[in-house]
Scaffold this motif. Structure first.
Motif, PDB file in Angstrom:
ATOM      1  N   TYR A  19      -3.560 -11.686  55.412  1.00 59.48           N
ATOM      2  CA  TYR A  19      -3.123 -11.409  56.775  1.00 59.48           C
ATOM      3  C   TYR A  19      -4.280 -10.934  57.642  1.00 59.48           C
ATOM      4  O   TYR A  19      -5.257 -10.371  57.151  1.00 59.48           O
ATOM      5  CB  TYR A  19      -1.966 -10.410  56.800  1.00 59.48           C
ATOM      6  CG  TYR A  19      -2.263  -9.018  56.282  1.00 59.48           C
ATOM      7  CD1 TYR A  19      -2.636  -7.987  57.153  1.00 59.48           C
ATOM      8  CD2 TYR A  19      -2.147  -8.713  54.926  1.00 59.48           C
ATOM      9  CE1 TYR A  19      -2.883  -6.707  56.683  1.00 59.48           C
ATOM     10  CE2 TYR A  19      -2.386  -7.445  54.448  1.00 59.48           C
ATOM     11  CZ  TYR A  19      -2.762  -6.441  55.327  1.00 59.48           C
ATOM     12  OH  TYR A  19      -3.015  -5.176  54.867  1.00 59.48           O
ATOM     13  N   LEU A  44      -5.482  -8.732  61.010  1.00 58.47           N
ATOM     14  CA  LEU A  44      -5.138  -7.607  61.868  1.00 58.47           C
ATOM     15  C   LEU A  44      -5.809  -7.771  63.229  1.00 58.47           C
ATOM     16  O   LEU A  44      -6.915  -8.327  63.315  1.00 58.47           O
ATOM     17  CB  LEU A  44      -5.597  -6.290  61.238  1.00 58.47           C
ATOM     18  CG  LEU A  44      -4.890  -5.887  59.941  1.00 58.47           C
ATOM     19  CD1 LEU A  44      -5.565  -4.659  59.337  1.00 58.47           C
ATOM     20  CD2 LEU A  44      -3.412  -5.630  60.187  1.00 58.47           C
ATOM     21  N   PHE A  66      -7.281  -2.424  65.561  1.00 59.65           N
ATOM     22  CA  PHE A  66      -5.992  -2.153  64.934  1.00 59.65           C
ATOM     23  C   PHE A  66      -5.729  -0.652  64.807  1.00 59.65           C
ATOM     24  O   PHE A  66      -6.598   0.120  64.425  1.00 59.65           O
ATOM     25  CB  PHE A  66      -5.973  -2.798  63.544  1.00 59.65           C
ATOM     26  CG  PHE A  66      -4.798  -2.412  62.701  1.00 59.65           C
ATOM     27  CD1 PHE A  66      -3.536  -2.919  62.975  1.00 59.65           C
ATOM     28  CD2 PHE A  66      -4.952  -1.540  61.629  1.00 59.65           C
ATOM     29  CE1 PHE A  66      -2.456  -2.570  62.196  1.00 59.65           C
ATOM     30  CE2 PHE A  66      -3.884  -1.194  60.846  1.00 59.65           C
ATOM     31  CZ  PHE A  66      -2.617  -1.700  61.124  1.00 59.65           C
ATOM     32  N   TYR A  94       3.338  -3.701  65.557  1.00 55.95           N
ATOM     33  CA  TYR A  94       2.817  -4.979  66.007  1.00 55.95           C
ATOM     34  C   TYR A  94       3.810  -6.099  65.712  1.00 55.95           C
ATOM     35  O   TYR A  94       4.461  -6.113  64.659  1.00 55.95           O
ATOM     36  CB  TYR A  94       1.508  -5.299  65.289  1.00 55.95           C
ATOM     37  CG  TYR A  94       0.342  -4.424  65.673  1.00 55.95           C
ATOM     38  CD1 TYR A  94      -0.510  -4.781  66.709  1.00 55.95           C
ATOM     39  CD2 TYR A  94       0.103  -3.234  64.994  1.00 55.95           C
ATOM     40  CE1 TYR A  94      -1.594  -3.979  67.053  1.00 55.95           C
ATOM     41  CE2 TYR A  94      -0.971  -2.430  65.330  1.00 55.95           C
ATOM     42  CZ  TYR A  94      -1.822  -2.806  66.362  1.00 55.95           C
ATOM     43  OH  TYR A  94      -2.884  -2.013  66.699  1.00 55.95           O
ATOM     44  N   VAL A 131       4.571  -9.929  64.468  1.00 51.63           N
ATOM     45  CA  VAL A 131       3.957 -10.680  63.379  1.00 51.63           C
ATOM     46  C   VAL A 131       4.253 -12.163  63.546  1.00 51.63           C
ATOM     47  O   VAL A 131       5.362 -12.550  63.932  1.00 51.63           O
ATOM     48  CB  VAL A 131       4.487 -10.204  62.010  1.00 51.63           C
ATOM     49  CG1 VAL A 131       3.929 -11.063  60.876  1.00 51.63           C
ATOM     50  CG2 VAL A 131       4.125  -8.744  61.779  1.00 51.63           C
ATOM     51  N   ALA A 164      -4.602 -13.120  66.318  1.00 53.53           N
ATOM     52  CA  ALA A 164      -4.825 -11.693  66.100  1.00 53.53           C
ATOM     53  C   ALA A 164      -5.417 -11.043  67.345  1.00 53.53           C
ATOM     54  O   ALA A 164      -5.052  -9.921  67.711  1.00 53.53           O
ATOM     55  CB  ALA A 164      -5.748 -11.487  64.900  1.00 53.53           C
ATOM     56  N   VAL A 221      -0.219  -9.429  64.318  1.00 53.17           N
ATOM     57  CA  VAL A 221      -0.577  -9.504  62.915  1.00 53.17           C
ATOM     58  C   VAL A 221      -0.162 -10.900  62.448  1.00 53.17           C
ATOM     59  O   VAL A 221       0.943 -11.358  62.757  1.00 53.17           O
ATOM     60  CB  VAL A 221       0.157  -8.425  62.088  1.00 53.17           C
ATOM     61  CG1 VAL A 221      -0.071  -8.645  60.594  1.00 53.17           C
ATOM     62  CG2 VAL A 221      -0.304  -7.039  62.499  1.00 53.17           C
ATOM     63  N   TYR A 254       0.437 -13.329  59.235  1.00 59.80           N
ATOM     64  CA  TYR A 254       0.626 -13.374  57.786  1.00 59.80           C
ATOM     65  C   TYR A 254       0.672 -14.826  57.337  1.00 59.80           C
ATOM     66  O   TYR A 254       1.508 -15.605  57.787  1.00 59.80           O
ATOM     67  CB  TYR A 254       1.917 -12.639  57.414  1.00 59.80           C
ATOM     68  CG  TYR A 254       2.372 -12.818  55.985  1.00 59.80           C
ATOM     69  CD1 TYR A 254       1.476 -12.745  54.913  1.00 59.80           C
ATOM     70  CD2 TYR A 254       3.711 -13.045  55.692  1.00 59.80           C
ATOM     71  CE1 TYR A 254       1.903 -12.908  53.609  1.00 59.80           C
ATOM     72  CE2 TYR A 254       4.154 -13.204  54.384  1.00 59.80           C
ATOM     73  CZ  TYR A 254       3.243 -13.138  53.348  1.00 59.80           C
ATOM     74  OH  TYR A 254       3.676 -13.303  52.054  1.00 59.80           O
ATOM     75  N   HIS A 266       4.567  -2.834  55.014  1.00 60.30           N
ATOM     76  CA  HIS A 266       3.579  -2.590  56.065  1.00 60.30           C
ATOM     77  C   HIS A 266       4.263  -1.922  57.256  1.00 60.30           C
ATOM     78  O   HIS A 266       4.875  -2.596  58.091  1.00 60.30           O
ATOM     79  CB  HIS A 266       2.915  -3.906  56.494  1.00 60.30           C
ATOM     80  CG  HIS A 266       2.114  -4.549  55.398  1.00 60.30           C
ATOM     81  ND1 HIS A 266       2.669  -5.421  54.492  1.00 60.30           N
ATOM     82  CD2 HIS A 266       0.807  -4.423  55.040  1.00 60.30           C
ATOM     83  CE1 HIS A 266       1.742  -5.831  53.643  1.00 60.30           C
ATOM     84  NE2 HIS A 266       0.604  -5.245  53.957  1.00 60.30           N
TER      85      HIS A 266
END
Length: 840
Positions: free
Chosen positions: A590, A592, A596, A602, A604, A629, A634, A636, A677
């Motif tokens: 992932y 950031l 960050f 945040y 995703v 980002a 974020v 993933y 997370h």
């Protein structure tokens, strides 16, 4: 701007450059003032009867230096004015520079106020000029310019002309022109900035690399992308001295390549209607014609340099019969008869051309033995009544006696072959099912994934075949024999592309210690233990290397994007894996956002594979993750079941499932990612995919309401219509739907098609498609859009005129990406302003 917007602007401001409450800059950086010398007046007026004025002095060109040259720091007084330097008794000019960027779509206004004359530049373009002078700062007038810094950063440069200390005063105000939001507008004097889409597209990158036979010289090719146009450059690098010479531009030297033995370069030069073969000495750069009037074709040198080989059809493809025509093959929708190309040999000593193959089949040159005596060639037959819809036969031809040895006949799963250095063995690539499945390593009831390519070695004397990668999990992309008893394999290795060596003496595989995540291309010197390669990683662009094979230590020899990369502030990238409900580890990673803050929440964006190849760890891609980002997400990325590069059992999970297992992994992985997370806003999860990944986006929304926004590019909504209509639909189905057809597996073709479950979709979904997509026809998105609109669902369809499966045109690519950015901003940041601006 009203008080409310001023307050919002200040609350969202975080930057190096300080601000007062009214939005005025309180700190500024400039260059030293330069004296402006007025020209000698040979007349009182010019040819137009005009006198020399300060305005003419302001217009004089002054090159803007890099940001590191702006070292003079000024602080504003209580009225917001900077008292800059002057040269006593002289007219002077001074530059000031800063960057304006934003965390979301918006508009900013920059105002520059001064009693002196000034010019205001945005990204090297003159945007506004003030041509008047006033007696004091209180009477000073201003000029302004509107910026749209999202998703990029605008560099603002102000050129101030001053004759006195009064004129050398300057006030700068930066304000947010839109309503209060979480835009995080920033102003800084640092060139370090977040990555933008242009950073992923523009710039110079390595595009090709090759090494001379003895390893003393290297050719490195580059593509210099400038947006609407791109340029090709080729550099000659001398290993011993490090000398670099630009040897070709825009491919003017056609087919520039190394000669296989003599360590010289050669290329095809046109002389009227004739083609000549020209050599270049790499040390002296002297050119000489090797052969005149050679075949004007794509040539392959025999390793002994005695002949050129090429393939050519004796006649052009048959034209289709007018506007009403029949199709000849499933893979060609043009209506033209297929051309049959044959292999030819041109003897460099005599100039004689020999046709080596003939018949009703096209023949394909695979390789030429080191001594030049033998040629490997293949033919194929389309067999549409059984998977995988084609069969290959491979032959070894002795070009001296014209005797042919059949190596295999009508094999269904092979693709290519290469001679060993001594010509006694060949390296074969194909799927695990080749040669009666001797390379299979799958579970009971599984069918191998055709795209999980394996390597085999055949002994040409005994015809014995060894499935050397049967227990080797990575998927083979390329193989090269070497005299040191090793074969070097470029392989898809989970989310990386690595190079392994395979030792024939004991069957041992060893991964080479390479500094890049993804090797794009490699080459090995024919008669020296030296390799060259270039690659890319998750947080850097292409770089080229030289590696002596005795030490396996890489030496970087090219990093064309490195200087550009230094300007960018990238977020951290971390690996994150989980074990799915079947007990299988699913790998992922992932991104950031830069800056960050673990205490914030945040949104995703989740991304997954298209087709069956994993999403490699690369800096640039169809969806450049660092750009997402940089926009405050974020990102993933996971490699769900069915991806190649993880072993045959894992990749076989792609076959005959069409989303069942892989969607389970995506849902399970996303849920666990959220749970583990705490900085994730679980109510703001988006997903995106293309091609098979676009299908997966649609399919996911029929199974879960986990996502708040979804994006599908070139997605498949109905498996049966894609299977029959897409140019490669039926052949892709040979892997994804092995031996399953609409008439014998209705469950797969209907129940796994998102179109037949459109009523279950509640997620706002954006569908995108090129209007001339031949892989996945645009009707796949159109019919899903139609269904969702009839059902009253939230859906939008963006069609990109004239683009195929990939969006390549620069301007169209920008708007295509901006549409995706705006869609996520609308649903994951609750700000529709960008979307509404794009599609008023």
């Amino acid at each position: 701007m009203d008080m409310r917007n001023n307050l919002c602007f200040l609350l969202s401001f975080f930057c190096v450059t300080a601000f007062a409450q009214d939005g005025n800059l309180t700190k500024l950086y400039g260059t030293a003032p330069l004296e402006v010398v007025e020209p000698v007046s040979v007349d009182t007026v010019n040819a137009d009867g005009k006198k020399m004025t300060a305005e003419e002095l302001l217009k004089l060109r002054l090159n803007v230096p890099p940001q590191t040259a702006f070292i003079k720091e000024y602080e504003a007084d209580t009225a917001g004015f900077f008292r800059t330097e002057t040269i006593e008794g002289k007219t002077s000019v001074q530059l000031f520079s800063f960057y304006v960027s934003a965390g979301a779509y918006g508009k900013a206004k920059v105002e520059a106020t001064s009693p002196g004359m000034l010019e205001l530049y945005v990204d090297d373009q003159l945007a506004a000029s003030k041509k008047t002078t006033e007696e004091s700062p209180s009477q000073a007038k201003d000029v302004s310019v509107e910026l749209n810094p999202y998703p990029g950063a605008n560099r603002v440069v102000i050129k101030l002309l001053a004759k006195s200390a009064q004129e050398a005063t300057l006030k700068i105000k930066v304000t947010d022109e839109r309503a209060c939001s979480t835009r995080n507008l920033t102003v800084t004097e640092s060139p370090g900035r977040r990555m933008t889409l242009d950073d992923a597209i523009k710039g110079r990158r390595v595009s090709d690399i090759s090494i001379s036979s003895k390893g003393n010289y290297i050719l490195i090719s580059y593509t210099d992308n400038q947006g609407e146009r791109s340029y090709a450059l080729t550099e000659l690098y001398t290993v011993k001295s490090g000398r670099r010479v630009w040897i070709d531009k825009n491919r003017q030297k056609q087919q520039l390549q190394w000669m296989p033995a003599s360590e010289q370069l050669c290329y095809i030069s046109k002389d009227g209607t004739k083609a000549n073969l020209v050599s270049i000495h790499p040390e002296t750069l002297e050119e000489a014609v090797i052969a005149c009037d050679v075949p004007d074709e794509r040539i392959t040198f025999a390793p002994n340099e005695k002949a050129l080989y090429y393939t050519k059809s004796p006649s052009p493809r048959g034209e289709k019969d007018g506007d009403v025509f029949r199709l000849h093959t499933l893979t060609d929708r043009s209506g033209r008869k297929p051309a049959h190309a044959f292999i030819y040999r041109y003897d460099l000593a005599t100039g004689q051309t020999r046709q080596l193959t003939f018949g009703s089949h096209a023949t394909y040159l695979n390789d030429i033995s080191r001594d030049g005596r033998f040629v490997l060639f293949s033919i194929s037959d389309e067999t549409v009544t059984e998977r995988p819809f084609s069969r290959q036969s491979m032959f070894r031809l002795n070009v001296e006696t014209m005797q042919v040895d059949t190596l295999w006949k009508n094999e269904k799963y092979t693709s290519g072959a290469d001679f060993s250095p001594d010509g006694r063995k060949i390296l074969i690539t194909g799927s695990a099912e080749a040669f009666d499945g001797i390379g299979l390593d799958i579970g009971e009831g599984q069918t191998a994934n055709l795209y999980d390519t394996q390597a085999f070695i055949m002994d040409l004397e005994t015809k014995r075949i060894d499935p050397v990668t049967k227990k080797f999990d990575p998927a083979v992309q390329q193989g090269r024999w070497h005299d040191n008893g090793l074969i070097y394999l470029k392989v898809e290795d989970k989310d990386r592309v690595n190079i392994y060596s395979y030792r024939l003496s004991d069957g041992k595989f060893t991964v080479l210690p390479l500094p890049e995540d993804v090797v794009e291309q490699f080459d090995v010197a024919l008669s020296a233990p030296v390799m060259v390669y270039y690659g890319v990683s998750v947080s850097n662009s292409t770089r080229a290397y030289l590696m002596p094979l005795k030490s396996n230590t890489s030496v970087r020899i090219a990093d064309p994007y490195g200087e550009h990369l230094e300007e960018l502030t990238l977020g951290e990238v971390k690996d994150w894996n989980f074990v799915n409900s079947d007990g299988v580890e699913i790998k992922g990673y992932y991104f950031l956002p830069p800056g960050f803050d673990a205490n914030k929440k945040y949104p995703v964006i989740v991304n997954y594979y298209g087709g069956t190849s994993p999403i490699e760890k690369r800096f640039e891609s169809r969806y450049p993750m660092h750009v997402y980002a940089a926009l405050g997400y974020v990102v993933y990325v996971l490699q769900p079941s069915g991806a190649t590069g993880f072993g045959q059992k894992f990749s076989a999970l792609h076959v005959n499932t069409w989303g069942i297992r892989s969607s389970d992994d995506i849902i399970e992985g996303t849920t666990k990612f959220i749970e583990t997370h705490p900085f994730v806003d679980r109510t703001k999860i988006g997903c995106i995919g293309a091609s098979y990944g676009g299908f997966m986006t649609m399919y996911l929304q029929t199974r879960t309401d986990l996502f708040a926004a979804a994006v599908s590019h070139a997605g498949i909504s109905s498996i049966s219509s894609y299977w029959g209509e897409g140019y490669w639909g039926y052949s892709y189905s040979a892997a994804a739907s092995a031996d399953s057809y609409p008439w014998n597996n209705r469950e797969l073709y209907v129940e796994q098609s998102p179109l037949f479950h459109a009523d279950k979709i509640n997620t706002p979904i954006l569908l995108l498609h090129g209007t001339v997509d031949t892989n996945v026809p645009p009707g796949e998105s159109i019919q899903m859009y139609t269904a969702l609109k009839i059902l009253g669902k939230t859906a939008e369809l963006i069609q990109v005129e004239g683009e195929n499966h990939h969006i390549l045109d620069y301007a169209k690519r920008l708007k295509w990406n901006e549409s995706i950015f705006a869609w996520f901003e609308r649903w994951l940041k609750e700000d529709a302003s960008w979307w509404e601006e794009l599609y008023k």
